[in-house]
Design a protein around this motif. Structure first.
Motif, PDB file in Angstrom:
ATOM      1  N   HIS A 106       0.838  -1.194   0.000  1.00 31.16           N
ATOM      2  CA  HIS A 106       0.000   0.000   0.000  1.00 31.16           C
ATOM      3  C   HIS A 106       0.881   1.255   0.000  1.00 31.16           C
ATOM      4  O   HIS A 106       1.990   1.247   0.507  1.00 31.16           O
ATOM      5  CB  HIS A 106      -0.896  -0.014   1.233  1.00 31.16           C
ATOM      6  CG  HIS A 106      -2.043   0.953   1.142  1.00 31.16           C
ATOM      7  ND1 HIS A 106      -3.086   0.779   0.263  1.00 31.16           N
ATOM      8  CD2 HIS A 106      -2.294   2.106   1.805  1.00 31.16           C
ATOM      9  CE1 HIS A 106      -3.931   1.781   0.390  1.00 31.16           C
ATOM     10  NE2 HIS A 106      -3.481   2.595   1.321  1.00 31.16           N
ATOM     11  N   ASP A 108       2.669   4.531   0.962  1.00 37.03           N
ATOM     12  CA  ASP A 108       3.179   5.027   2.248  1.00 37.03           C
ATOM     13  C   ASP A 108       3.522   3.943   3.257  1.00 37.03           C
ATOM     14  O   ASP A 108       3.842   4.261   4.404  1.00 37.03           O
ATOM     15  CB  ASP A 108       2.195   6.009   2.914  1.00 37.03           C
ATOM     16  CG  ASP A 108       2.382   7.412   2.372  1.00 37.03           C
ATOM     17  OD1 ASP A 108       3.394   7.634   1.681  1.00 37.03           O
ATOM     18  OD2 ASP A 108       1.525   8.272   2.617  1.00 37.03           O
ATOM     19  N   HIS A 109       3.446   2.694   2.852  1.00 33.88           N
ATOM     20  CA  HIS A 109       3.809   1.651   3.812  1.00 33.88           C
ATOM     21  C   HIS A 109       5.322   1.428   3.857  1.00 33.88           C
ATOM     22  O   HIS A 109       5.813   0.709   4.712  1.00 33.88           O
ATOM     23  CB  HIS A 109       3.056   0.351   3.516  1.00 33.88           C
ATOM     24  CG  HIS A 109       1.662   0.366   4.077  1.00 33.88           C
ATOM     25  ND1 HIS A 109       0.914  -0.770   4.280  1.00 33.88           N
ATOM     26  CD2 HIS A 109       0.897   1.408   4.490  1.00 33.88           C
ATOM     27  CE1 HIS A 109      -0.262  -0.420   4.804  1.00 33.88           C
ATOM     28  NE2 HIS A 109      -0.291   0.886   4.922  1.00 33.88           N
ATOM     29  N   GLY A 110       6.030   2.073   2.897  1.00 32.26           N
ATOM     30  CA  GLY A 110       7.497   2.050   2.987  1.00 32.26           C
ATOM     31  C   GLY A 110       8.225   1.282   1.901  1.00 32.26           C
ATOM     32  O   GLY A 110       9.356   0.854   2.119  1.00 32.26           O
ATOM     33  N   ASN A 205       6.681  -3.739   8.122  1.00 27.67           N
ATOM     34  CA  ASN A 205       7.525  -2.531   8.257  1.00 27.67           C
ATOM     35  C   ASN A 205       7.054  -1.599   9.375  1.00 27.67           C
ATOM     36  O   ASN A 205       5.959  -1.753   9.894  1.00 27.67           O
ATOM     37  CB  ASN A 205       7.525  -1.784   6.916  1.00 27.67           C
ATOM     38  CG  ASN A 205       8.597  -0.725   6.847  1.00 27.67           C
ATOM     39  OD1 ASN A 205       9.629  -0.823   7.490  1.00 27.67           O
ATOM     40  ND2 ASN A 205       8.346   0.318   6.071  1.00 27.67           N
ATOM     41  N   LYS A 206       7.884  -0.660   9.722  1.00 28.79           N
ATOM     42  CA  LYS A 206       7.600   0.381  10.716  1.00 28.79           C
ATOM     43  C   LYS A 206       7.370  -0.190  12.105  1.00 28.79           C
ATOM     44  O   LYS A 206       6.571   0.351  12.879  1.00 28.79           O
ATOM     45  CB  LYS A 206       6.375   1.228  10.288  1.00 28.79           C
ATOM     46  CG  LYS A 206       6.482   1.814   8.882  1.00 28.79           C
ATOM     47  CD  LYS A 206       5.528   2.958   8.662  1.00 28.79           C
ATOM     48  CE  LYS A 206       5.509   3.392   7.204  1.00 28.79           C
ATOM     49  NZ  LYS A 206       4.689   4.552   6.921  1.00 28.79           N
ATOM     50  N   ASP A 208       9.229   0.042  14.412  1.00 31.72           N
ATOM     51  CA  ASP A 208       9.778   0.998  15.390  1.00 31.72           C
ATOM     52  C   ASP A 208       8.717   1.947  15.931  1.00 31.72           C
ATOM     53  O   ASP A 208       8.905   2.586  16.958  1.00 31.72           O
ATOM     54  CB  ASP A 208      10.892   1.807  14.719  1.00 31.72           C
ATOM     55  CG  ASP A 208      10.386   2.552  13.489  1.00 31.72           C
ATOM     56  OD1 ASP A 208      10.190   3.763  13.545  1.00 31.72           O
ATOM     57  OD2 ASP A 208      10.147   1.903  12.439  1.00 31.72           O
ATOM     58  N   LYS A 243      13.216   2.579   8.106  1.00 35.09           N
ATOM     59  CA  LYS A 243      13.747   3.862   8.540  1.00 35.09           C
ATOM     60  C   LYS A 243      15.013   3.664   9.377  1.00 35.09           C
ATOM     61  O   LYS A 243      16.012   4.344   9.161  1.00 35.09           O
ATOM     62  CB  LYS A 243      12.689   4.587   9.367  1.00 35.09           C
ATOM     63  CG  LYS A 243      12.986   6.056   9.551  1.00 35.09           C
ATOM     64  CD  LYS A 243      11.814   6.736  10.196  1.00 35.09           C
ATOM     65  CE  LYS A 243      12.051   8.227  10.320  1.00 35.09           C
ATOM     66  NZ  LYS A 243      10.857   8.876  10.868  1.00 35.09           N
TER      67      LYS A 243
HETATM   68  P1  GDP Z   1       5.922   4.023  -0.233  1.00 34.67           P
HETATM   69  O1  GDP Z   1       4.841   4.938  -0.660  1.00 34.67           O
HETATM   70  O2  GDP Z   1       5.388   2.662   0.096  1.00 34.67           O
HETATM   71  O3  GDP Z   1       7.098   3.951  -1.165  1.00 34.67           O
HETATM   72  O4  GDP Z   1       6.434   4.566   1.181  1.00 34.67           O
HETATM   73  P2  GDP Z   1       7.733   5.443   1.518  1.00 34.67           P
HETATM   74  O5  GDP Z   1       8.954   4.599   1.489  1.00 34.67           O
HETATM   75  O6  GDP Z   1       7.709   6.670   0.692  1.00 34.67           O
HETATM   76  O7  GDP Z   1       7.447   5.766   3.045  1.00 34.67           O
HETATM   77  C1  GDP Z   1       6.315   6.508   3.449  1.00 34.67           C
HETATM   78  C2  GDP Z   1       6.596   7.209   4.754  1.00 34.67           C
HETATM   79  O8  GDP Z   1       6.789   6.262   5.790  1.00 34.67           O
HETATM   80  C3  GDP Z   1       7.832   8.077   4.706  1.00 34.67           C
HETATM   81  O9  GDP Z   1       7.568   9.245   5.431  1.00 34.67           O
HETATM   82  C4  GDP Z   1       8.879   7.230   5.411  1.00 34.67           C
HETATM   83  O10 GDP Z   1       9.858   8.015   6.051  1.00 34.67           O
HETATM   84  C5  GDP Z   1       8.037   6.495   6.422  1.00 34.67           C
HETATM   85  N1  GDP Z   1       8.635   5.189   6.753  1.00 34.67           N
HETATM   86  C6  GDP Z   1       9.045   4.245   5.897  1.00 34.67           C
HETATM   87  N2  GDP Z   1       9.540   3.200   6.579  1.00 34.67           N
HETATM   88  C7  GDP Z   1       9.464   3.486   7.895  1.00 34.67           C
HETATM   89  C8  GDP Z   1       9.811   2.786   9.097  1.00 34.67           C
HETATM   90  O11 GDP Z   1      10.338   1.669   9.111  1.00 34.67           O
HETATM   91  N3  GDP Z   1       9.549   3.429  10.266  1.00 34.67           N
HETATM   92  C9  GDP Z   1       8.981   4.658  10.314  1.00 34.67           C
HETATM   93  N4  GDP Z   1       8.746   5.180  11.499  1.00 34.67           N
HETATM   94  N5  GDP Z   1       8.646   5.341   9.209  1.00 34.67           N
HETATM   95  C10 GDP Z   1       8.887   4.773   8.015  1.00 34.67           C
END
Ligand code: GDP
Length: 589
Positions: A106, A108-110, A205-206, A208, A243
């Motif tokens: 999804h 923003d999921h990272g 993910n996330k 933390d 992150k």
């Molecule tokens: P994408 O849309 O799936 O590619 O998601 P992104 O990699 O652009 O990440 C979306 C947001 O989530 C960004 O603000 C990242 O900094 C944050 N984010 C990604 N991974 C992590 C994580 O492991 N921990 C935290 N706290 N934030 C994360």
């Protein structure tokens, strides 16, 4: 008759319907039995071996795991061409190759963060000053083994590749944010991976984040038939923090484990084929393309054909931008020298000469032209005839509805309908309008799109038209189930509407040697068209309905004739015309 001790072979997972068939019980009875064992499953859902074993034991069967030596792919049409080509290679020449991994999930999921985190763990790349360029794919090393990552996050690219039957990944890493859980695009990604029969590994993910809730996510995953391994299922779920760059090694090791349980091989000395990952036109360098070699070894100076582009490769560089001479299976490379920009997902191959390349491209362009002319809609009617002809065993559906409250009863109804000989498979169900992603998924999985109280976006309509995807919109559940029931019974009338083109009055009748009896008419409104449909009235009675086979104005054959003009009209296989008759000309669309 007692079945005591009767052995029955079961696969690792089995659809309830198939299980019922295996033990010769009705699916309904089996579903009830599952319920008494605390398992809620519909007829189209899968249960794992252990669950199936418990239930069949109640009928006196002893379940044994199915022998899995021969993993014959059942649906050849679904297997990408490159896989088929590898399958055709001499088995003794096949060597293990790095797994090719794509990251889905999804927004923003990272996904991007994870791709960056993985990339930055690569020491070799670090030594070279870090990978600054993005060519759409890269490789990392783990325990002396390479893993290739497709660096085109967002499932659009993945779907596009799949839609072309050239999907290149061996493993899908599904990123799910631990603080957000399974979301619509997560489900979509699961549907893609399942349709492509690519194993899924979950990166949780996330972790933390203070509000991370891994257990809830695992529950949600289990609901999507991805039962985590620590819950006794077969889906590996690896907690990571993109992150903080934590858990990345575990993830890479997990990927290698999944790879070890799949047969990821190719013949480095065989025919050179692969997939175009990305391509663009650079003002100074010309066409730049990223290719993923999937079989054989690509060398600089090779002549390739990619889709309808061709050329002699001038320079090959690896994902770090370093010039290389050769690239074996699973290696992504950037190349220059193509005549044209190929599309992502196009298959490429090495050919003997530039002349041969040009001939192949010319042939392909010709085929594309005729295909465009005769592209048929993948409609409910067509699908049904395929099902009947044994070419398809089930109808795939994608359902969109206005609210969750209408989605649930729709799915219940559809599941009821899918209990006959032909299965119905709801690949994906979600609230919201029909968009491009839905059409892409429908294209990739040969599904029909059903909308309930929703609209199809303009773009989606256009794409559906182009790809030949059938979109059916309904406002009443009953109408929808009625249509599908008819389709399953082979009775569905084509969804055609009559459009009146024009009307005419028959003034006199004459006989022409070439056409037989012809009606001399005056067009009273609109126009008449040769080849259109026509209905002849005598008073209010319809006396003929058929094709308008000939149309003349004075002495000339014409294609159409407008209001106010006189013309001669001939009807196919009909001559009982009288002055005073009237006719309506119409088309079906
Ligand atoms: P994408 O849309 O799936 O590619 O998601 P992104 O990699 O652009 O990440 C979306 C947001 O989530 C960004 O603000 C990242 O900094 C944050 N984010 C990604 N991974 C992590 C994580 O492991 N921990 C935290 N706290 N934030 C994360």
């Amino acid at each position: 008759m007692s079945n005591n001790g009767h052995k029955i072979e079961l696969p690792t997972t089995i659809v309830v319907r198939d299980l019922a068939q295996k033990i010769e019980k009705s699916p309904i009875e089996l579903i009830k039995k599952l319920m008494t064992n605390g398992v809620m499953a519909t007829i189209n859902q899968t249960v794992d071996f252990d669950t199936a074993a418990i239930v069949v034991a109640e009928y006196g069967f002893e379940a044994v795991p199915e022998a899995v030596e021969e993993t014959v792919q059942e649906e050849v049409g679904e297997v990408p061409l490159w896989r088929q080509m590898i399958a055709g290679e001499d088995k003794s020449q096949l060597k293990p190759r790095p797994p090719v991994v794509t990251i889905l999930g999804h927004v923003d999921h990272g996904k991007t963060s994870l791709l960056d985190a993985i990339r930055s763990t690569d020491v070799a790349a670090g030594e070279a000053g870090g990978i600054t360029q993005h060519i759409g794919a890269y490789q990392v090393e783990m325990k002396g083994r390479l893993i290739t990552f497709l660096d085109t996050p967002g499932h659009a690219a993945f779907t596009q590749m799949r839609a072309r039957g050239a999907q290149g990944a061996d493993i899908v890493v599904l990123v799910v944010a631990a603080d957000d859980g399974v979301m619509p695009q997560t489900k979509e990604a699961i549907a893609h991976a399942k349709a492509a029969r690519v194993p899924i590994l979950v990166a949780l993910n996330k972790v933390d984040k203070p509000n991370a809730n891994p257990e809830r996510v695992k529950q949600q995953l289990a609901e999507q038939e991805l039962v985590p391994d620590d819950w006794g299922g077969s889906t590996m779920v690896v907690p990571v923090s993109a992150k903080q760059k934590k858990g990345i090694d575990d993830l890479l090791e997990g990927i290698l484990l999944v790879a070890d349980s799949s047969d990821i091989k190719a013949n480095p000395g065989g025919k050179v084929i692969g997939t175009v990952i990305e391509a663009e036109l650079d003002k100074s360098k010309g066409v730049m393309a990223t290719l993923l070699v999937q079989n054989g070894t690509l060398e600089s100076g090779d002549v390739i054909v990619a889709g309808t582009a061709h050329g002699k490769l001038r320079a090959i560089t690896d994902y770090k931008g370093k010039p290389i001479k050769k690239a074996g299976p699973s290696t992504p490379v950037a190349v220059m020298g193509l005549s044209d920009v190929p599309s992502a997902g196009d298959l490429f191959e090495v050919v003997a000469s530039e002349k041969e390349a040009r001939n192949i491209v010319a042939e392909r362009l010709e085929v594309l032209k005729t295909q465009a002319q005769s592209r048929k809609k993948l409609s409910l009617e067509d699908l049904f005839s395929k099902v009947q002809a044994g070419e398809a065993k089930e109808l795939n559906l994608i359902v969109k509805a206005d609210v969750q409250g209408s989605l649930d009863p729709i799915i219940t109804e559809l599941n009821k309908l899918g209990q006959g000989e032909i299965g119905l498979k709801v690949l994906h169900a979600e609230t919201g309008n029909i968009g491009n992603n839905d059409v892409m998924l429908a294209t990739a999985s040969k599904a029909i799109l059903i909308g309930f109280n929703v609209q199809a976006d303009v773009d989606a309509r256009r794409m559906a038209e182009k790809e030949g995807v059938d979109i059916r919109l309904y406002e009443i559940i009953y109408r929808m189930t009625e249509d599908i029931e008819k389709a399953l019974n082979g009775m569905l009338e084509p969804d055609l509407k009559e459009k009146t083109l024009g009307r005419a009055q028959v003034l006199q009748v004459f006989t022409a040697s070439k056409f037989g009896r012809v009606a001399g008419c005056k067009v009273t409104d609109g126009e008449l068209k040769r080849g259109a449909k026509v209905r002849l009235y005598r008073g209010t009675d319809i006396i003929y309905e058929g094709d308008l086979s000939s149309l003349r104005h004075e002495k000339d054959d014409v294609k159409e004739i407008r209001q106010g003009y006189e013309c001669g009209v001939g009807f196919k296989n009909f001559s009982d015309i009288q002055p005073g008759d009237s006719l309506v000309c119409y088309i079906l669309e």
